[in-house]
Design a protein around this motif. Structure first.
Motif, mmCIF file in Angstrom:
data_model
loop_
_atom_site.group_PDB
_atom_site.id
_atom_site.type_symbol
_atom_site.label_atom_id
_atom_site.label_comp_id
_atom_site.label_asym_id
_atom_site.label_seq_id
_atom_site.Cartn_x
_atom_site.Cartn_y
_atom_site.Cartn_z
ATOM 1 N N TYR A 75 -49.013 6.646 -36.754
ATOM 2 C CA TYR A 75 -50.260 5.993 -36.353
ATOM 3 C C TYR A 75 -50.198 5.598 -34.875
ATOM 4 C CZ TYR A 75 -50.839 5.435 -41.463
ATOM 5 O OH TYR A 75 -50.944 5.641 -42.825
ATOM 6 N N GLU A 76 -49.048 5.109 -34.429
ATOM 7 C CA GLU A 76 -48.892 4.722 -33.023
ATOM 8 C C GLU A 76 -48.996 5.939 -32.106
ATOM 9 O OE1 GLU A 76 -46.057 0.758 -33.533
ATOM 10 O OE2 GLU A 76 -45.125 2.738 -33.277
ATOM 11 N N GLU A 77 -48.430 7.064 -32.522
ATOM 12 C CA GLU A 77 -48.528 8.288 -31.726
ATOM 13 C C GLU A 77 -49.984 8.729 -31.592
ATOM 14 O OE1 GLU A 77 -46.077 10.993 -33.863
ATOM 15 O OE2 GLU A 77 -44.200 10.003 -33.298
ATOM 16 N N ALA A 109 -50.708 -1.346 -37.510
ATOM 17 C CA ALA A 109 -51.083 -0.253 -36.611
ATOM 18 C C ALA A 109 -51.956 -0.764 -35.461
ATOM 19 C CB ALA A 109 -51.818 0.834 -37.380
ATOM 20 N N PRO A 110 -51.878 -0.095 -34.299
ATOM 21 C CA PRO A 110 -52.672 -0.522 -33.145
ATOM 22 C C PRO A 110 -54.108 -0.008 -33.167
ATOM 23 C CG PRO A 110 -51.268 1.314 -32.536
ATOM 24 C CD PRO A 110 -50.926 0.979 -33.957
#
Length: 285
Positions: A75-77, A109-110
């Motif tokens: 999710y960060e990628e 998650a961001p």
């Protein structure tokens, strides 16, 4: 302005790597543990043949969900790549903790992550992810993308035949089938995915009758609709190919593309055992 939405799924969705890449679907692996060795599904070592041989030899075989940390990293990628939201489509939460891992990761998650429990297994989850990706590619927002996945999964039918219930019994995935079949492991069970669980459908005395019944039920499920159809097997290629050919002949131009026939992945294979034949019928939206 449309949202840029990514679609994530897991390796049990049975999407070939090139197909997932073509549609921009990110695939996170589950693991299969054979004896003391753990393998990511999709790794060269984690072959269906290895799983089938281990099961026949009574070597301990188990499976493991992806960790929340692994999903969070994906999710960060995606956030770093400029995506504004993620729809994460996974196999039934009744049979795996993958959905739970995704939910834990989503909270950290961001970017917004909508977790979809497909209530399905195998390619039915894959079809749901592909439908989600199509809506995302057309500019749909996160709610529309998640709805596409849920609707496609709910409309799909997953049926399968196993030589014995023993492997499902070992893994604790037999569900309601145990009540019907009890210890009568000599029958050839026909099973289906019902509300996210393995449910009993019929019991048949011979393999030939079981596969003929699978064929009839798949044709019945297709009705007059345009459908995608897939046949999967574990260590049973000839019968899978025969079933795919018969379905292709009977359904004709209703089938979008070809009736695919391929070997089940290592993780799902670990729970159904050698000889398994499955068919999925998924109406096309």
């Amino acid at each position: 302005m449309s949202q840029r939405v990514a679609v994530v799924t897991d390796s049990t969705a049975s999407l070939p790597a090139e197909l997932a890449a073509e549609h921009g679907v990110v695939v996170v692996p589950l693991q299969v543990i054979i004896g003391a060795s753990a393998y990511d599904e999709g790794a060269p070592e984690a072959t269906p043949e290895l799983v089938a041989a281990a099961l026949r030899a009574w070597t301990p075989v188990s499976t493991s969900r992806p960790s929340p940390e692994l999903l969070l990293a994906r999710y960060e990628e995606l956030a770093a790549q400029g995506y504004e939201a993620v729809v994460s489509v996974h196999l039934s939460g009744e049979m795996s903790g993958t959905v739970e891992s995704a939910q834990v990761a989503a909270r950290r998650a961001p970017l917004p992550v909508a977790v979809v429990d497909s209530r399905q297994v195998g390619i039915a989850t894959g079809y749901a992810a592909l439908s989600a990706a199509a809506v995302a590619a057309a500019g749909g927002d996160v709610e529309a993308v998640a709805a596409a996945a849920r609707d496609r999964a709910a409309a799909s039918l997953s049926l399968f035949y196993v030589d014995t219930l023993e492997y499902l019994r070992r893994g604790g995935r037999i569900g309601a089938a145990a009540a019907l079949f009890g210890g009568a492991l000599a029958v050839k069970p026909l099973l289906q995915i019902t509300d996210g669980k393995v449910g009993s459908l019929e019991r048949v005395r011979t393999t030939g009758r079981a596969l003929a019944r699978l064929e009839d039920l798949a044709v019945q499920a297709a009705g007059e609709q345009r459908v995608e159809v897939s046949v999967a097997h574990l260590a049973n290629p000839d019968r899978a190919a025969d079933l795919a050919a018969r379905l292709s002949e009977r359904l004709g131009e209703q089938v979008v593309g070809e009736v695919a026939a391929g070997e089940l992945g290592a993780v799902l294979g670990a729970h159904v055992g050698p000889g398994m034949i499955a068919v999925c019928v998924a109406p096309v939206p």
